[in-house]
Structures are given as C-alpha cells and as structure tokens.
Design a protein around this motif. Structure first.
Motif, PDB file in Angstrom:
ATOM      1  N   VAL A   5       0.818  -1.213   0.153  1.00 45.55           N
ATOM      2  CA  VAL A   5      -0.015  -0.162  -0.067  1.00 45.55           C
ATOM      3  C   VAL A   5       0.871   1.364   0.037  1.00 45.55           C
ATOM      4  CG1 VAL A   5      -1.779   1.153   1.190  1.00 45.55           C
ATOM      5  CG2 VAL A   5      -1.898  -1.451   1.214  1.00 45.55           C
ATOM      6  N   LYS A   6       0.781   2.198  -0.882  1.00 47.82           N
ATOM      7  CA  LYS A   6       1.523   3.320  -1.292  1.00 47.82           C
ATOM      8  C   LYS A   6       0.507   4.573  -1.002  1.00 47.82           C
ATOM      9  CE  LYS A   6       5.636   2.932  -3.336  1.00 47.82           C
ATOM     10  NZ  LYS A   6       6.629   3.557  -4.107  1.00 47.82           N
ATOM     11  N   ASN A   7       0.747   5.615  -0.212  1.00 52.72           N
ATOM     12  CA  ASN A   7       0.215   6.781  -0.667  1.00 52.72           C
ATOM     13  C   ASN A   7       0.126   7.325  -1.977  1.00 52.72           C
ATOM     14  OD1 ASN A   7      -0.515   7.065   2.217  1.00 52.72           O
ATOM     15  ND2 ASN A   7       1.494   8.054   2.654  1.00 52.72           N
ATOM     16  N   MET A   8      -0.792   7.899  -2.180  1.00 49.38           N
ATOM     17  CA  MET A   8      -1.217   8.254  -3.932  1.00 49.38           C
ATOM     18  C   MET A   8      -0.368   9.468  -3.771  1.00 49.38           C
ATOM     19  SD  MET A   8      -2.829   7.272  -6.458  1.00 49.38           S
ATOM     20  CE  MET A   8      -4.130   6.206  -5.892  1.00 49.38           C
ATOM     21  N   ASN A   9       0.277   9.734  -4.926  1.00 55.81           N
ATOM     22  CA  ASN A   9       0.945  10.895  -5.433  1.00 55.81           C
ATOM     23  C   ASN A   9       0.733  11.041  -6.870  1.00 55.81           C
ATOM     24  OD1 ASN A   9       2.708   9.322  -7.431  1.00 55.81           O
ATOM     25  ND2 ASN A   9       3.992   8.561  -5.514  1.00 55.81           N
ATOM     26  N   GLU A  10       1.266  12.234  -7.280  1.00 53.59           N
ATOM     27  CA  GLU A  10       0.671  12.716  -8.530  1.00 53.59           C
ATOM     28  C   GLU A  10       0.910  11.550  -9.678  1.00 53.59           C
ATOM     29  OE1 GLU A  10       0.672  16.631 -11.432  1.00 53.59           O
ATOM     30  OE2 GLU A  10       1.603  16.883  -9.278  1.00 53.59           O
ATOM     31  N   ASN A  42      -6.306  13.632  -2.469  1.00 55.07           N
ATOM     32  CA  ASN A  42      -7.137  14.212  -1.058  1.00 55.07           C
ATOM     33  C   ASN A  42      -6.678  13.535   0.037  1.00 55.07           C
ATOM     34  OD1 ASN A  42      -8.852  11.890  -0.918  1.00 55.07           O
ATOM     35  ND2 ASN A  42     -10.659  12.962  -1.756  1.00 55.07           N
ATOM     36  N   GLY A  43      -5.804  12.620   0.207  1.00 51.94           N
ATOM     37  CA  GLY A  43      -5.558  11.759   1.549  1.00 51.94           C
ATOM     38  C   GLY A  43      -6.412  10.473   1.678  1.00 51.94           C
ATOM     39  N   THR A  44      -7.573  10.104   0.834  1.00 43.38           N
ATOM     40  CA  THR A  44      -8.075   8.939   0.857  1.00 43.38           C
ATOM     41  C   THR A  44      -8.079   8.053   0.179  1.00 43.38           C
ATOM     42  OG1 THR A  44     -10.023   9.800  -0.300  1.00 43.38           O
ATOM     43  CG2 THR A  44     -10.176  10.640   2.011  1.00 43.38           C
ATOM     44  N   TYR A  45      -7.230   8.078  -0.743  1.00 41.65           N
ATOM     45  CA  TYR A  45      -6.610   7.215  -2.164  1.00 41.65           C
ATOM     46  C   TYR A  45      -5.431   6.689  -1.715  1.00 41.65           C
ATOM     47  CZ  TYR A  45     -10.432   8.761  -5.092  1.00 41.65           C
ATOM     48  OH  TYR A  45     -11.865   8.941  -5.680  1.00 41.65           O
ATOM     49  N   LYS A  46      -5.375   5.256  -1.835  1.00 43.51           N
ATOM     50  CA  LYS A  46      -3.848   4.593  -1.762  1.00 43.51           C
ATOM     51  C   LYS A  46      -4.012   3.734  -2.858  1.00 43.51           C
ATOM     52  CE  LYS A  46      -3.560   5.511   2.759  1.00 43.51           C
ATOM     53  NZ  LYS A  46      -2.742   6.542   3.143  1.00 43.51           N
ATOM     54  N   ALA A  47      -2.842   3.779  -3.389  1.00 43.72           N
ATOM     55  CA  ALA A  47      -2.065   2.728  -4.726  1.00 43.72           C
ATOM     56  C   ALA A  47      -1.674   1.308  -4.116  1.00 43.72           C
ATOM     57  CB  ALA A  47      -1.336   3.210  -5.399  1.00 43.72           C
ATOM     58  N   LEU A  48      -2.108   0.438  -4.978  1.00 38.35           N
ATOM     59  CA  LEU A  48      -1.598  -1.068  -4.483  1.00 38.35           C
ATOM     60  C   LEU A  48      -0.635  -1.117  -5.698  1.00 38.35           C
ATOM     61  CD1 LEU A  48      -5.070  -2.492  -3.578  1.00 38.35           C
ATOM     62  CD2 LEU A  48      -3.042  -1.680  -2.099  1.00 38.35           C
ATOM     63  N   ILE A  49       0.584  -1.526  -5.122  1.00 38.78           N
ATOM     64  CA  ILE A  49       1.827  -1.773  -5.926  1.00 38.78           C
ATOM     65  C   ILE A  49       2.116  -3.254  -5.766  1.00 38.78           C
ATOM     66  CG2 ILE A  49       4.297  -0.875  -6.577  1.00 38.78           C
ATOM     67  CD1 ILE A  49       1.916   1.163  -6.878  1.00 38.78           C
ATOM     68  N   ASP A  50       2.537  -4.011  -7.068  1.00 42.09           N
ATOM     69  CA  ASP A  50       3.125  -5.531  -6.617  1.00 42.09           C
ATOM     70  C   ASP A  50       4.859  -5.338  -6.224  1.00 42.09           C
ATOM     71  OD1 ASP A  50       4.315  -5.496  -9.384  1.00 42.09           O
ATOM     72  OD2 ASP A  50       3.360  -6.717  -9.979  1.00 42.09           O
ATOM     73  N   GLU A  51       4.948  -6.483  -6.101  1.00 41.97           N
ATOM     74  CA  GLU A  51       6.633  -6.615  -5.810  1.00 41.97           C
ATOM     75  C   GLU A  51       7.566  -6.030  -7.133  1.00 41.97           C
ATOM     76  OE1 GLU A  51       5.094 -10.598  -7.618  1.00 41.97           O
ATOM     77  OE2 GLU A  51       4.542  -9.017  -5.809  1.00 41.97           O
ATOM     78  N   ASN A  52       6.874  -6.048  -8.144  1.00 43.10           N
ATOM     79  CA  ASN A  52       7.871  -5.543  -9.419  1.00 43.10           C
ATOM     80  C   ASN A  52       7.809  -4.097  -9.686  1.00 43.10           C
ATOM     81  OD1 ASN A  52       8.790  -8.405  -9.998  1.00 43.10           O
ATOM     82  ND2 ASN A  52       6.805  -8.470 -10.995  1.00 43.10           N
ATOM     83  N   GLY A  53       6.773  -3.271  -8.854  1.00 46.22           N
ATOM     84  CA  GLY A  53       6.753  -2.110  -8.718  1.00 46.22           C
ATOM     85  C   GLY A  53       5.542  -1.417  -9.811  1.00 46.22           C
ATOM     86  N   GLU A  54       4.996  -2.596 -10.203  1.00 44.72           N
ATOM     87  CA  GLU A  54       3.635  -2.198 -11.014  1.00 44.72           C
ATOM     88  C   GLU A  54       2.537  -1.783 -10.155  1.00 44.72           C
ATOM     89  OE1 GLU A  54       1.352  -3.718 -14.698  1.00 44.72           O
ATOM     90  OE2 GLU A  54       2.779  -5.021 -14.119  1.00 44.72           O
ATOM     91  N   VAL A  55       1.575  -1.028 -10.861  1.00 47.34           N
ATOM     92  CA  VAL A  55       0.522  -0.519 -10.100  1.00 47.34           C
ATOM     93  C   VAL A  55      -0.859  -1.540 -10.380  1.00 47.34           C
ATOM     94  CG1 VAL A  55      -1.267   1.189  -9.580  1.00 47.34           C
ATOM     95  CG2 VAL A  55       1.095   1.984 -10.151  1.00 47.34           C
ATOM     96  N   LEU A  56      -1.067  -2.420  -9.357  1.00 45.16           N
ATOM     97  CA  LEU A  56      -2.298  -3.179  -9.813  1.00 45.16           C
ATOM     98  C   LEU A  56      -3.506  -2.543  -9.493  1.00 45.16           C
ATOM     99  CD1 LEU A  56      -0.213  -6.057  -8.166  1.00 45.16           C
ATOM    100  CD2 LEU A  56      -1.660  -6.444 -10.156  1.00 45.16           C
ATOM    101  N   GLY A  57      -3.614  -1.693  -8.630  1.00 42.60           N
ATOM    102  CA  GLY A  57      -4.930  -1.080  -8.212  1.00 42.60           C
ATOM    103  C   GLY A  57      -4.748   0.142  -7.478  1.00 42.60           C
ATOM    104  N   PHE A  58      -6.139   0.398  -6.936  1.00 41.25           N
ATOM    105  CA  PHE A  58      -6.118   1.396  -6.013  1.00 41.25           C
ATOM    106  C   PHE A  58      -7.269   1.185  -5.040  1.00 41.25           C
ATOM    107  CE2 PHE A  58      -8.985   3.025  -9.283  1.00 41.25           C
ATOM    108  CZ  PHE A  58     -10.005   3.589  -8.641  1.00 41.25           C
ATOM    109  N   PHE A  59      -7.555   2.037  -3.953  1.00 43.98           N
ATOM    110  CA  PHE A  59      -8.943   1.753  -3.012  1.00 43.98           C
ATOM    111  C   PHE A  59      -8.813   3.219  -2.298  1.00 43.98           C
ATOM    112  CE2 PHE A  59      -5.823   0.401  -0.173  1.00 43.98           C
ATOM    113  CZ  PHE A  59      -6.003   0.868   1.268  1.00 43.98           C
TER     114      PHE A  59
END
Length: 157
Positions: A5-10, A42-59
């Motif tokens: 889980v990563k904080n969303m950035n631009e 806005n602080g409520t979104y998180k990105a989901l990254i896999d072990e290879n650094g690919e963005v698999l999704g968000f919530f």
C-alpha cells in the motif's frame, strides 16, 4: 499476490486516471484532469503496488468512495467505512479479484476503528457483485443516477 500500500502521489494518480477498460466496464474510465488528480491526492486514496513496482490497483475510503447523489436517497447512513476500489485493467477478469479485494478489506480492518464496510457498485457490474457476495457482502440499498443504477453492499463483522 504480494501487494504494498502506497500513499497516492501525482505520478500514480496520473497513471491510474489513464487506465481504459473495455465495454461495458468503460463506465469506469476516468478523464485525466487537474480536478481528478486533486481528488486522488485528497488523502483518502491509496495505490496498490506489486513486488515488481507495477500498479495493480487503488482503493479509497470515506466520502471519496460514495456516489454523491446516493446521500439524497439515504444510502450512506450508519456506522460504516465506505470503500471504493479499482483494478488495473490488465488484471481484470483473470481471477485476481478475490485476493485483491481481500487484501483491501484486511488493510481497512487493520487501520480503522469501524468493523463494518460498505461499498457501492453499479448494478450492471454482475462480475463485481458476484465477487462481493463471495467476500460476504450483502445488498443494502439501491438508487439511480442519470448514468446508472447502483446498490450499496455491506459486510458486517
């Protein structure tokens, strides 16, 4: 599926906003704009990254996970954590949904004091509704916008 889980950035927000889903799921396509990027930051979104650094999704959680007009129909009352999510279209329909959603649910449970989760889904999205039922969600409310019909589903613990 090992996710981080990563904080969303631009950069992440821009990548997610350019995802394109095939019909009928193109309903979930977004427009890349400053306003949409600001919302993702806005602080409520998180990105989901896999072990290879690919963005698999968000919530996202809270108001960001709600369809605004649903409030007029009383769909968002009660003590719930509202959850919204999106999966990278390259992984949709390939058997990743259960683990993906389970991971998000577990993360929310570990990071909030509310035990019950609510989500909103368009009624045409039978694939997602089937998945949410497998995860223990049950239908609660229904409302219609100019664009689609929605249901809320809840998972109580």
């Amino acid at each position: 599926m090992d996710l981080i889980v990563k904080n969303m950035n631009e950069t992440l927000a821009t990548q997610i906003l350019t995802w394109n889903y095939e019909g009928p799921y193109d309903f979930y396509n977004n427009e890349l704009s400053d306003e949409e990027i600001r919302e993702r930051l806005n602080g409520t979104y998180k990105a989901l990254i896999d072990e290879n650094g690919e963005v698999l999704g968000f919530f996202c959680t809270g108001d960001s996970a709600q369809v605004p007009i649903g409030k007029q129909y009383g769909a968002y009352f009660g003590e719930f954590v509202d959850m919204g999510l999106g999966m990278n279209p390259n992984y949709v329909g390939k058997g990743n949904g259960y683990n993906f959603c389970s991971f998000i649910i577990q993360h929310i449970k570990e990071n909030t004091d509310r035990a019950s989760i609510r989500l909103t889904v368009a009624t045409f999205n039978k694939r997602a509704i089937h998945l949410y039922k497998k995860l223990g969600f049950v239908k609660k409310d229904k409302f219609t916008t100019d664009f689609a019909e929605f249901i809320t589903m809840v998972k109580k613990n």
